[in-house]
Design an enzyme around this catalytic site. Structure first.
Site, PDB file in Angstrom:
ATOM      1  N   ARG A 111      -6.213 -13.757 -26.496  1.00  0.00           N
ATOM      2  CA  ARG A 111      -5.938 -12.319 -26.536  1.00  0.00           C
ATOM      3  C   ARG A 111      -6.714 -11.581 -25.456  1.00  0.00           C
ATOM      4  O   ARG A 111      -6.158 -10.732 -24.741  1.00  0.00           O
ATOM      5  CB  ARG A 111      -6.317 -11.758 -27.914  1.00  0.00           C
ATOM      6  CG  ARG A 111      -5.349 -12.090 -29.026  1.00  0.00           C
ATOM      7  CD  ARG A 111      -5.938 -11.735 -30.380  1.00  0.00           C
ATOM      8  NE  ARG A 111      -4.977 -11.984 -31.454  1.00  0.00           N
ATOM      9  CZ  ARG A 111      -5.300 -12.140 -32.725  1.00  0.00           C
ATOM     10  NH1 ARG A 111      -6.567 -12.075 -33.096  1.00  0.00           N
ATOM     11  NH2 ARG A 111      -4.364 -12.354 -33.626  1.00  0.00           N
TER      12      ARG A 111
ATOM     13  N   LYS B  67      -2.428  -6.232   0.983  1.00  0.00           N
ATOM     14  CA  LYS B  67      -3.315  -5.092   0.673  1.00  0.00           C
ATOM     15  C   LYS B  67      -3.087  -4.574  -0.744  1.00  0.00           C
ATOM     16  O   LYS B  67      -4.046  -4.323  -1.484  1.00  0.00           O
ATOM     17  CB  LYS B  67      -3.089  -3.955   1.673  1.00  0.00           C
ATOM     18  CG  LYS B  67      -3.409  -4.281   3.112  1.00  0.00           C
ATOM     19  CD  LYS B  67      -3.391  -3.051   3.992  1.00  0.00           C
ATOM     20  CE  LYS B  67      -2.067  -2.294   3.945  1.00  0.00           C
ATOM     21  NZ  LYS B  67      -0.917  -3.109   4.386  1.00  0.00           N
TER      22      LYS B  67
ATOM     23  N   ASP C  24      -4.663   3.042  -0.372  1.00  0.00           N
ATOM     24  CA  ASP C  24      -3.852   1.914   0.089  1.00  0.00           C
ATOM     25  C   ASP C  24      -2.916   2.386   1.198  1.00  0.00           C
ATOM     26  O   ASP C  24      -1.907   3.047   0.934  1.00  0.00           O
ATOM     27  CB  ASP C  24      -3.064   1.338  -1.096  1.00  0.00           C
ATOM     28  CG  ASP C  24      -2.242   0.123  -0.700  1.00  0.00           C
ATOM     29  OD1 ASP C  24      -2.501  -0.457   0.370  1.00  0.00           O
ATOM     30  OD2 ASP C  24      -1.333  -0.255  -1.473  1.00  0.00           O
TER      31      ASP C  24
END
Length: 540
Positions: free
Chosen positions: A430, A66, A146
């Site tokens: 980059r 998760k 979360d």
């Protein structure tokens, strides 16, 4: 705010939100300034794609990936310019309990004791207050919540609560029933605590998963017909969608998730070899010089030897006896990058040419010295110094233009399951490096990739890690210092010491002296990764 804040202060602080890992973490808890490399436009509110506010609510047991998915999704959305922030419920629990207290045994039980229920509600309240504060007062657009969120009743209540605050809710469940993926996730993230010290990694992973099944005895997989949700099955092998149709941004999120996974792999960044007519000339598509051909062979030998050594080290640490991951090679269509990739193609690896990976177009200033540019284009110099990322010289591309051009490559990079070598001009490296390591726009033009090094990026749950792999045997005169950006011309300097890659991605590097003997890979210390050691063996 000090992460060693006492539990009392944490409990009494209004809208307290512990730094998710560290003050210098590129994904969590950073200023929103200079954080949207491929943003297409801006609005007064800071909210993009004519979409409202969205809460993405993670669902799933521990060791299901998760947090890895949350961080990857936040990185991509921030790349597009969407103001996104992750709220890890485990951070609030640790801040409230302090570092010396364990989670109550019945913390995840539906019939927990009254004291545990009060503690749980207190932690949830603080986290959600911070979500609403960020969305309402900081013009946030996507909040990623979360947590385990194990029950259907709790998820329905959460959706109703967000709806009262005019926030659309999208649930995302990571469902895993493949034992191999579960053990690999547990080994990679969860078994670093002292409880598993000196244990066989596979046995430690089994023990951790057994403990979690005891601590979280009730988990209901998502089947709520009235909710918007995505079920990601076995790290992306299958997807199930329900009612995901409320705006364009939600569809972008779904599209991204179908192009990502959480399986282990490495990405290598390699400069193309030197061309006969000089790499600084973008218009002359010249082939490699003799030294450039020699470099490509040294590079290929070093890379393959490094991969073999890494695989052997993994097996010696008790890893499962699995074959080495396959290797894919991407390069631009420029002759020198194709010929550099031939050194790996000749060894049986598949090479794909990507037109989007052509170097940045430097425009009319390409062959001019810095003195000439300052004399001919003084106004352009002033604009460039204010914003080297977005500024374009006459008839040139900016780094922002290049980032937008590379977005299809970003999605394919996320989808790639093999180890991947990217051979390209430094300007392309980059931008791709900045995506993976979440560098700011002001840092991108300053990143350096000397030819005598291969940069390895290793995905991790909380923040990616990087290594510098030295390529031995190169003539130092063929490894010139790289220009900071296009207003400084390439010189014939024999400098072999790269500039430090900027924070937050990497720590300063020690000086690398030019030597022809082989050096072991140098792990670039990732402070963000080191600072989340308190998350190991987490129950969320």
């Amino acid at each position: 705010m000090d992460t060693l804040l006492t539990a009392d202060l944490a409990a009494n602080a209004p809208r307290y939100r512990r730094k998710s890992s560290t003050f210098i973490d590129g994904i969590h808890d950073v200023s929103d300034a200079n954080r949207a490399p491929a943003q297409l436009y801006s609005t007064m509110s800071g909210r993009l794609f004519h979409s409202g506010r969205i809460a993405i609510v993670m669902v799933g047991l521990p060791a299901r990936g998760k947090t890895h998915i949350s961080v990857s999704m936040a990185r991509y959305l921030q790349w597009l310019g969407v103001k996104t922030r992750i709220f890890h419920l485990g951070d609030y629990r640790r801040a409230t309990l302090g570092h010396d207290k364990d989670v109550p045994e019945d913390y995840f039980y539906p019939d927990a004791s009254p004291g545990t229920v009060m503690l749980r509600q207190k932690i949830l309240k603080k986290c959600r207050e911070d979500i609403y504060s960020w969305l309402n007062h900081e013009n946030g657009q996507v909040a990623i919540y979360d947590a385990v969120n194990p029950t259907a009743t709790g998820r329905r209540a959460l959706a109703k609560e967000f709806a009262k605050h005019d926030v659309q809710t999208l649930f995302l469940e990571s469902f895993v029933d493949d034992d191999k993926i579960l053990r690999e996730n547990a080994r990679n993230v969860k078994i670093g605590s002292s409880d598993f010290e000196d244990m066989d990694p596979d046995e430690a992973a089994k023990l951790y998963l057994s403990r979690m099944s005891t601590k979280i005895p009730t988990f209901e997989t998502m089947d709520e017909k009235e909710l918007n949700y995505i079920k990601m099955i076995n790290a992306g092998q299958k997807f199930f969608y329900n009612n995901v149709s409320f705006n364009y941004l939600s569809h972008r999120i779904v599209f991204y998730l179908t192009n990502t996974h959480i399986q282990a792999r490495a990405t290598y960044f390699v400069r193309a070899g030197a061309a006969q007519e000089g790499e600084e000339n973008s218009k002359a598509d010249a082939p490699l010089s003799e030294e450039g051909i020699r470099y490509s062979q040294f590079m290929a030998e070093t890379l393959l030897k490094h991969r073999e050594q890494e695989h052997a080290d993994e097996m010696s640490r008790g890893g499962a006896p699995v074959p080495m991951r396959q290797l894919s090679v991407w390069c631009s269509t420029r002759v020198r990058t194709v010929q550099t990739a031939d050194a790996l193609g000749e060894r049986g690896f598949k090479v794909r040419q990507r037109t989007q990976m052509s170097q940045i177009n430097p425009g009319v200033c390409e062959r001019l010295s810095e003195r000439a540019i300052r004399r001919l284009y003084p106004e352009e110099i002033q604009k460039h110094e204010l914003d080297p990322y977005h500024h374009r010289y006459p008839r040139a591309e900016s780094y922002h233009d290049l980032a937008v051009r590379l977005e299809p490559i970003i999605l394919e990079l996320e989808r790639e399951q093999n180890d991947l070598v990217i051979i390209a001009h430094e300007s392309v490296l980059r931008v791709l490096y900045a995506y993976l390591m979440h560098c700011s726009t002001m840092d991108i033009p300053k990143l350096t990739f000397p030819r005598n090094e291969i940069i390895e990026i290793i995905p991790a749950a909380y923040q990616n890690e990087a290594k510098r792999i030295h390529i031995p045997g190169l003539d130092p005169n063929t490894v010139p210092g790289s220009p900071e950006d296009i207003r400084i011309p390439v010189t014939d300097s024999g400098a072999d010491t790269p500039n430090a890659l900027p924070e937050p991605a990497l720590s300063p590097l020690v000086e690398l002296k030019t030597q022809n003997f082989e050096k072991p890979p140098e792990k670039v210390v990732n402070k963000a990764a080191e600072a989340v050691r308190d998350k190991i063996a987490d129950e969320d």
